[in-house]
Design an enzyme around this catalytic site. Sequence first.
Site: not given
Length: 300
Positions: A173, A223, A293
């Site tokens: 990420r 998410s 995230e």
Amino acid sequence: MDLQAIFAGCTAKELLLAEPMAKHTSFRIGGPADALAQPANEAELAALLQRAAEHAVPVTLIGNGSNLLVRDKGIRGLVIKLGNLFSSVAAEGNTLTFGCGVSLALASKKAASLSLSGMEFAVGIPGTIGGAVYMNAGAYDGEMAKVVTSVRVMDGQGKSSELKASELDFAYRHTALQNSGLIVTSVTCTLQPGEAEAIAAKMADFSQRRISKQPLELPSAGSMFKRPPGYFAGTLIEQTGLKGYTVGGAQVSKKHAGFVVNVGGATAQDVLQLISDVQSKVLAAHGVRLEPEVLVLGEE
């Protein structure tokens, strides 16, 4: 500051003033942007960036808003939405070049139509391919780092250049694009020849898994937390007894604890308080610090 006058003539589409960002995020949350522009091509994007630089107007870039939480006071300056406008696709052998606004679903299906394998993981991920590269999005053991060979970028002065994958510092990420001020305008991927039926079967399987496990029926930003090493965020949250935990209109999904959903009228502050509560409770129960995230933008 008269933003209408500053950006006059820079884009074919109307400049939207005091535009609610809730209209432009999958969370359906967010206060107003001072101004929002949707350029149709690199020339319009460059003109907007140059004019903003000349007048010291802060610029915020978004794709289709699928991984964003915009604070309730909104965003100052100019928001540039690339969205689905940069949507060209070019194929040459095993190489596909996508405009940054191409959705991941479309990119995956385009690859499949050419019997090219490697993009199957992306079929159900919301968002654009430009945003996916920026975040190194991934799912089901696939990620952008495995397929991207180069990107075309534009800096804050409207100048374009190309970066090879080796210059992007891909990690979980993460890429070097984050906090760089560079804007991805196109993405080149190199894929592998495959069997059309096998590719289609894998994509159908991934799509079905998402439908059965994720709360796609409610607004969310996907998410919410990064996967902590050795754990799954959703599992930790569920084990802490937080499935269904609610703050205002924000709720830890009853279907998948890794998601925070807008059950109606949620504010950014609701979501941020819920995130903080989940972090502290999971830390106390398991000794694991969860990291969001989702990108948080806007004025506090």
